[in-house]
Design a protein around this motif. Structure first.
Motif, PDB file in Angstrom:
ATOM      1  N   ALA A 203       0.822  -1.205   0.000  1.00 22.52           N
ATOM      2  CA  ALA A 203       0.000   0.000   0.000  1.00 22.52           C
ATOM      3  C   ALA A 203       0.858   1.258   0.000  1.00 22.52           C
ATOM      4  O   ALA A 203       0.539   2.235  -0.696  1.00 22.52           O
ATOM      5  CB  ALA A 203      -0.931   0.003   1.207  1.00 22.52           C
ATOM      6  N   LEU A 204       1.956   1.248   0.767  1.00 23.32           N
ATOM      7  CA  LEU A 204       2.834   2.410   0.774  1.00 23.32           C
ATOM      8  C   LEU A 204       3.516   2.573  -0.578  1.00 23.32           C
ATOM      9  O   LEU A 204       3.674   3.691  -1.079  1.00 23.32           O
ATOM     10  CB  LEU A 204       3.867   2.300   1.892  1.00 23.32           C
ATOM     11  N   ASN A 205       3.908   1.475  -1.185  1.00 24.95           N
ATOM     12  CA  ASN A 205       4.522   1.538  -2.513  1.00 24.95           C
ATOM     13  C   ASN A 205       3.571   2.127  -3.549  1.00 24.95           C
ATOM     14  O   ASN A 205       4.005   2.740  -4.526  1.00 24.95           O
ATOM     15  CB  ASN A 205       4.976   0.147  -2.959  1.00 24.95           C
ATOM     16  N   ASN A 206       2.274   1.947  -3.333  1.00 25.31           N
ATOM     17  CA  ASN A 206       1.275   2.478  -4.257  1.00 25.31           C
ATOM     18  C   ASN A 206       0.890   3.925  -3.953  1.00 25.31           C
ATOM     19  O   ASN A 206       0.088   4.517  -4.681  1.00 25.31           O
ATOM     20  CB  ASN A 206       0.010   1.608  -4.219  1.00 25.31           C
ATOM     21  N   ASN A 207       1.461   4.479  -2.866  1.00 22.01           N
ATOM     22  CA  ASN A 207       1.196   5.870  -2.493  1.00 22.01           C
ATOM     23  C   ASN A 207       2.487   6.676  -2.621  1.00 22.01           C
ATOM     24  O   ASN A 207       3.096   7.081  -1.630  1.00 22.01           O
ATOM     25  CB  ASN A 207       0.663   5.950  -1.050  1.00 22.01           C
ATOM     26  N   LYS A 208       2.906   6.889  -3.858  1.00 23.69           N
ATOM     27  CA  LYS A 208       4.184   7.538  -4.119  1.00 23.69           C
ATOM     28  C   LYS A 208       4.248   8.942  -3.524  1.00 23.69           C
ATOM     29  O   LYS A 208       5.333   9.431  -3.198  1.00 23.69           O
ATOM     30  CB  LYS A 208       4.452   7.601  -5.626  1.00 23.69           C
ATOM     31  N   GLU A 209       3.098   9.603  -3.408  1.00 26.39           N
ATOM     32  CA  GLU A 209       3.096  10.968  -2.870  1.00 26.39           C
ATOM     33  C   GLU A 209       3.501  11.020  -1.400  1.00 26.39           C
ATOM     34  O   GLU A 209       3.808  12.085  -0.863  1.00 26.39           O
ATOM     35  CB  GLU A 209       1.718  11.615  -3.042  1.00 26.39           C
ATOM     36  N   LEU A 210       3.520   9.839  -0.749  1.00 34.97           N
ATOM     37  CA  LEU A 210       3.915   9.792   0.665  1.00 34.97           C
ATOM     38  C   LEU A 210       5.406   9.535   0.847  1.00 34.97           C
ATOM     39  O   LEU A 210       5.892   9.519   1.977  1.00 34.97           O
ATOM     40  CB  LEU A 210       3.123   8.711   1.394  1.00 34.97           C
ATOM     41  N   ASN A 211       6.133   9.342  -0.235  1.00 33.86           N
ATOM     42  CA  ASN A 211       7.571   9.077  -0.155  1.00 33.86           C
ATOM     43  C   ASN A 211       8.281  10.185   0.611  1.00 33.86           C
ATOM     44  O   ASN A 211       8.064  11.369   0.359  1.00 33.86           O
ATOM     45  CB  ASN A 211       8.179   8.971  -1.560  1.00 33.86           C
ATOM     46  N   GLY A 212       9.108   9.770   1.556  1.00 31.70           N
ATOM     47  CA  GLY A 212       9.903  10.718   2.314  1.00 31.70           C
ATOM     48  C   GLY A 212       9.222  11.284   3.534  1.00 31.70           C
ATOM     49  O   GLY A 212       9.863  11.965   4.340  1.00 31.70           O
ATOM     50  N   ARG A 213       7.926  11.006   3.695  1.00 37.31           N
ATOM     51  CA  ARG A 213       7.241  11.515   4.884  1.00 37.31           C
ATOM     52  C   ARG A 213       6.340  10.466   5.546  1.00 37.31           C
ATOM     53  O   ARG A 213       5.649  10.774   6.512  1.00 37.31           O
ATOM     54  CB  ARG A 213       6.437  12.767   4.563  1.00 37.31           C
ATOM     55  N   CYS A 214       6.354   9.243   5.024  1.00 31.06           N
ATOM     56  CA  CYS A 214       5.597   8.151   5.633  1.00 31.06           C
ATOM     57  C   CYS A 214       6.492   6.923   5.690  1.00 31.06           C
ATOM     58  O   CYS A 214       7.116   6.556   4.685  1.00 31.06           O
ATOM     59  CB  CYS A 214       4.336   7.868   4.838  1.00 31.06           C
ATOM     60  N   PHE A 215       6.553   6.292   6.871  1.00 30.51           N
ATOM     61  CA  PHE A 215       7.511   5.213   7.092  1.00 30.51           C
ATOM     62  C   PHE A 215       6.840   4.054   7.824  1.00 30.51           C
ATOM     63  O   PHE A 215       6.022   4.267   8.718  1.00 30.51           O
ATOM     64  CB  PHE A 215       8.699   5.727   7.920  1.00 30.51           C
ATOM     65  N   LEU A 216       7.196   2.842   7.430  1.00 33.33           N
ATOM     66  CA  LEU A 216       6.676   1.642   8.081  1.00 33.33           C
ATOM     67  C   LEU A 216       7.599   1.221   9.217  1.00 33.33           C
ATOM     68  O   LEU A 216       8.822   1.224   9.061  1.00 33.33           O
ATOM     69  CB  LEU A 216       6.572   0.504   7.067  1.00 33.33           C
ATOM     70  N   ILE A 217       7.020   0.855  10.336  1.00 35.44           N
ATOM     71  CA  ILE A 217       7.806   0.350  11.463  1.00 35.44           C
ATOM     72  C   ILE A 217       7.652  -1.160  11.500  1.00 35.44           C
ATOM     73  O   ILE A 217       6.625  -1.695  11.926  1.00 35.44           O
ATOM     74  CB  ILE A 217       7.355   0.977  12.789  1.00 35.44           C
ATOM     75  N   PHE A 218       8.688  -1.852  11.055  1.00 32.17           N
ATOM     76  CA  PHE A 218       8.701  -3.310  11.074  1.00 32.17           C
ATOM     77  C   PHE A 218       9.482  -3.854  12.269  1.00 32.17           C
ATOM     78  O   PHE A 218       9.187  -4.934  12.771  1.00 32.17           O
ATOM     79  CB  PHE A 218       9.305  -3.860   9.787  1.00 32.17           C
ATOM     80  N   LYS A 219      10.518  -3.128  12.688  1.00 36.57           N
ATOM     81  CA  LYS A 219      11.374  -3.597  13.780  1.00 36.57           C
ATOM     82  C   LYS A 219      11.300  -2.621  14.946  1.00 36.57           C
ATOM     83  O   LYS A 219      11.396  -1.400  14.757  1.00 36.57           O
ATOM     84  CB  LYS A 219      12.820  -3.742  13.308  1.00 36.57           C
ATOM     85  N   THR A 220      11.106  -3.164  16.131  1.00 32.28           N
ATOM     86  CA  THR A 220      11.052  -2.336  17.330  1.00 32.28           C
ATOM     87  C   THR A 220      12.039  -2.875  18.356  1.00 32.28           C
ATOM     88  O   THR A 220      12.404  -4.053  18.312  1.00 32.28           O
ATOM     89  CB  THR A 220       9.625  -2.339  17.932  1.00 32.28           C
TER      90      THR A 220
END
Length: 226
Positions: A203-220
């Motif tokens: 979903a993030l890959n399909n929202n290119k306009e969010l590049n650089g300001r939206c990040f996925l947290i996979f590791k905590t």
């Protein structure tokens, strides 16, 4: 000085906010629920001993009482040992408000939990201000609700913590909230039957306009400096 402000995301959706030597814990003491992890023994021991960055806790806040966010017994145990307030929506709780505790200024608003099966569950969203910096914590609030923007009333937080479903919502809540940086938390550590982890990435890959300001947290844990 603002370099003393940080946000650390732990298991699943647990958040530690630090400001001026004080700590606010959000959705922290939980045992989890499949597929979402709960607090591990090492971090739990650190919380209860007050070690390794868990001294000077000012308050515990919870978005709602589902077990992947809140565990009643762990919180009861913590409150017996520590004289701090706990905020969580319950029957008869106010729909919104604001208060200060220690160095933190907190506003909250009740938005229904996402999902038809949970429509009667009230979820608090929180705007936490720490000096000039701010964090928006959404929990499991309805990801198509116009109430997010209405609550913020034009205010743009520095950080927004949103669950993965906001990436594929019918309504563009991410841009309506308008945080400088958005972090997608509440992601299972491994893919489950609903494929939440891989779906969030796609979903993030399909929202290119969010590049650089939206990040996925996979590791905590992941520490974010503001």
């Amino acid at each position: 000085m603002q370099n003393n402000v940080s946000v650390t995301v732990y298991h699943n959706c647990a958040v530690k906010l630090q400001y001026n030597g004080e700590i606010l814990l959000a959705d922290f003491l939980s045992k989890g629920r499949e597929p979402f992890d709960g607090i591990n023994k090492e971090v739990l021991n650190e919380v209860f001993s007050g070690e390794d960055g868990f001294k000077n806790v000012s308050c515990l806040i919870y978005t709602h009482s589902h077990p992947d966010h809140f565990d009643e017994k762990l919180n009861e145990r913590y409150l017996k040992e520590n004289n701090v307030p706990l905020i969580i929506p319950q029957s008869g709780s106010p729909r919104g408000g604001s208060f200060s505790v220690g160095a933190f200024k907190i506003s909250f608003h009740a938005i229904c939990h996402s999902g038809e099966e949970y429509k009667d569950i009230v979820n608090y969203v929180y705007l936490v201000k720490m000096g000039e910096k701010s964090v928006y914590i959404s929990g499991d609030a309805d990801f198509n609700s116009a109430e997010h923007a209405a609550f913020l009333n034009g205010f743009k937080p520095d950080i927004a913590l949103l669950n993965p479903f906001y990436l594929s919502a019918k309504r563009d809540i991410i841009n309506e909230i308008g945080a400088k940086r958005t972090y997608i938390y509440h992601i299972p550590s491994k893919d489950d039957e609903f494929l939440i982890k891989s779906t969030a990435k796609a979903a993030l890959n399909n929202n290119k306009e969010l590049n650089g300001r939206c990040f996925l947290i996979f590791k905590t844990p992941l520490k974010i400096m503001l």
